[in-house]
Design an enzyme around this catalytic site. Sequence first.
Site, PDB file in Angstrom:
ATOM      1  N   PHE A   1       0.664  -1.377   0.093  1.00  0.00           N
ATOM      2  CA  PHE A   1       0.468   0.192   0.058  1.00  0.00           C
ATOM      3  C   PHE A   1       1.287   1.710  -0.177  1.00  0.00           C
ATOM      4  O   PHE A   1       1.876   0.632   1.055  1.00  0.00           O
ATOM      5  CB  PHE A   1      -0.608   0.159   1.286  1.00  0.00           C
ATOM      6  CG  PHE A   1      -2.436   0.918   1.117  1.00  0.00           C
ATOM      7  CD1 PHE A   1      -3.124   1.251   0.404  1.00  0.00           C
ATOM      8  CD2 PHE A   1      -1.877   2.119   2.756  1.00  0.00           C
ATOM      9  CE1 PHE A   1      -4.097   1.783   0.437  1.00  0.00           C
ATOM     10  CE2 PHE A   1      -3.091   3.398   2.311  1.00  0.00           C
ATOM     11  CZ  PHE A   1      -3.876   2.827   1.787  1.00  0.00           C
TER      12      PHE A   1
ATOM     13  N   THR B   1       1.440   4.230   1.572  1.00  0.00           N
ATOM     14  CA  THR B   1       2.336   4.814   2.765  1.00  0.00           C
ATOM     15  C   THR B   1       3.178   3.840   3.917  1.00  0.00           C
ATOM     16  O   THR B   1       3.817   3.580   4.829  1.00  0.00           O
ATOM     17  CB  THR B   1       0.694   5.113   4.242  1.00  0.00           C
ATOM     18  OG1 THR B   1       0.482   3.631   4.485  1.00  0.00           O
ATOM     19  CG2 THR B   1      -0.110   5.921   2.906  1.00  0.00           C
ATOM     20  N   LYS B   2       3.243   2.494   2.515  1.00  0.00           N
ATOM     21  CA  LYS B   2       3.955   1.241   3.483  1.00  0.00           C
ATOM     22  C   LYS B   2       5.703   1.973   2.931  1.00  0.00           C
ATOM     23  O   LYS B   2       5.999   2.143   1.865  1.00  0.00           O
ATOM     24  CB  LYS B   2       3.585   0.226   2.897  1.00  0.00           C
ATOM     25  CG  LYS B   2       2.607  -0.979   3.322  1.00  0.00           C
ATOM     26  CD  LYS B   2       2.011  -0.637   4.642  1.00  0.00           C
ATOM     27  CE  LYS B   2       0.730  -0.711   5.111  1.00  0.00           C
ATOM     28  NZ  LYS B   2       0.009  -0.572   6.069  1.00  0.00           N
ATOM     29  N   ASN B   3       6.811   0.958   3.739  1.00  0.00           N
ATOM     30  CA  ASN B   3       7.799   1.441   3.770  1.00  0.00           C
ATOM     31  C   ASN B   3       8.416   1.205   2.412  1.00  0.00           C
ATOM     32  O   ASN B   3       8.902   1.498   1.783  1.00  0.00           O
ATOM     33  CB  ASN B   3       9.101   0.756   5.302  1.00  0.00           C
ATOM     34  CG  ASN B   3       9.044   1.198   6.652  1.00  0.00           C
ATOM     35  OD1 ASN B   3       7.990   1.356   6.480  1.00  0.00           O
ATOM     36  ND2 ASN B   3       9.644   1.239   6.780  1.00  0.00           N
ATOM     37  N   LEU B   4       7.897   0.334   1.640  1.00  0.00           N
ATOM     38  CA  LEU B   4       7.854  -0.008   0.201  1.00  0.00           C
ATOM     39  C   LEU B   4       7.054  -0.397  -0.023  1.00  0.00           C
ATOM     40  O   LEU B   4       5.899  -1.202   0.182  1.00  0.00           O
ATOM     41  CB  LEU B   4       8.713  -1.927   0.491  1.00  0.00           C
ATOM     42  CG  LEU B   4       8.841  -2.381  -1.176  1.00  0.00           C
ATOM     43  CD1 LEU B   4       9.899  -1.537  -2.271  1.00  0.00           C
ATOM     44  CD2 LEU B   4       9.556  -4.056  -0.847  1.00  0.00           C
TER      45      LEU B   4
END
Length: 367
Positions: free
Chosen positions: A185, A187-190
Amino acid sequence: MSPNTVPYLNLFLAHQDSEQVRVAISEVIESGWYILGRQVQLFETEFAAFCQAQYCVGVGNGLDALRLLLDAHEIGAGDEVIVPGNTYIATILAITQLGATPVLVEPQRETLNLDPKQVELAISERTKAILAVHLYGYAAPMKELEAIANKHNLFLFDDCAQAHGAIVDGKRVGSIGNASGFSFFPTKNLGCIGDGGAVTTSSLEIAEKIKLLRNYGSGKKYYNQLAGWNSRLDEIQAAILRIRLRELEAKNEIRRQLAKRYIEGLGQLPLRFLPFEPHGVYHIFPILVSERDRVQDFLKAQGIGTIIHYPVPPHQQECYRDREWASVSLPITEKIAQQELSLPLYPGLTEEQQNYVIKQINTFYSQ
């Protein structure tokens, strides 16, 4: 600083890769192949290597990653899956959508993650698996959970949606236990620029089964071996993830340094946060505050964005109101929901902005 100076998150600043992304998208468009092509295959190989796992299978989103890995292990009606009460609802939905029963247990007070002691107490003759969650980017105690799973002949899975790159006991999350689910998603770090997910595993049999399940149960077009789903990571998202994977470790280190600065700047105040973890990836920086709403309103008035993760725990959600398993009392989980507040933390957040956040929180407590 003027109002709206510190947004909770700015994805453009967090990545700063617009030109590379535009080029990657153009290359996919010009290739004429948009589903399950070369970009997905390359990303699966690269992400498996990054996670120190043997195999990676790209799927449509993080929820599907969890549901498909459970389905691949034939977990369904009559089975119980032990899971933390303190998690995002997707972890629970993956279990209930297959007809299995989530058994919610309390987290450790220090880490807010799954408590191995509570896990062992919750095991019954119907228990088939443990599903850990690396919440906030802080890894769950997988070594202890693995020992419990082996002792009781259970599957061990983990929800890694918030923990891309985290290390626990010398191993990357995504390489421990039977299988791991990831979300990409935005907003995730990746994160990609849409929905995306993946399952990592070191079992060839499970990887091949998930490849079938994600594609209608089909390995050959129009021939269906399983009653599967439609959940495929697309070529554009895979191409973007390949670009961002190369920068992930550097971006995670920035997150660690931001977390360390918060801990140093807020350490004397009457609030709680997770202890510094040099191998954590700090997807979220949560603080626990008894006067949470007042602090949030004060920071908003100073132009500082915050978010609550999560105001209503899964067992108290309306969709599960009539489920017997949801009638459980989880006072620690419920208190976290009443007190948790997430502060801005992402690559691109400046030292000046972060110092302003720290100063304003200190100001609140000095009034």
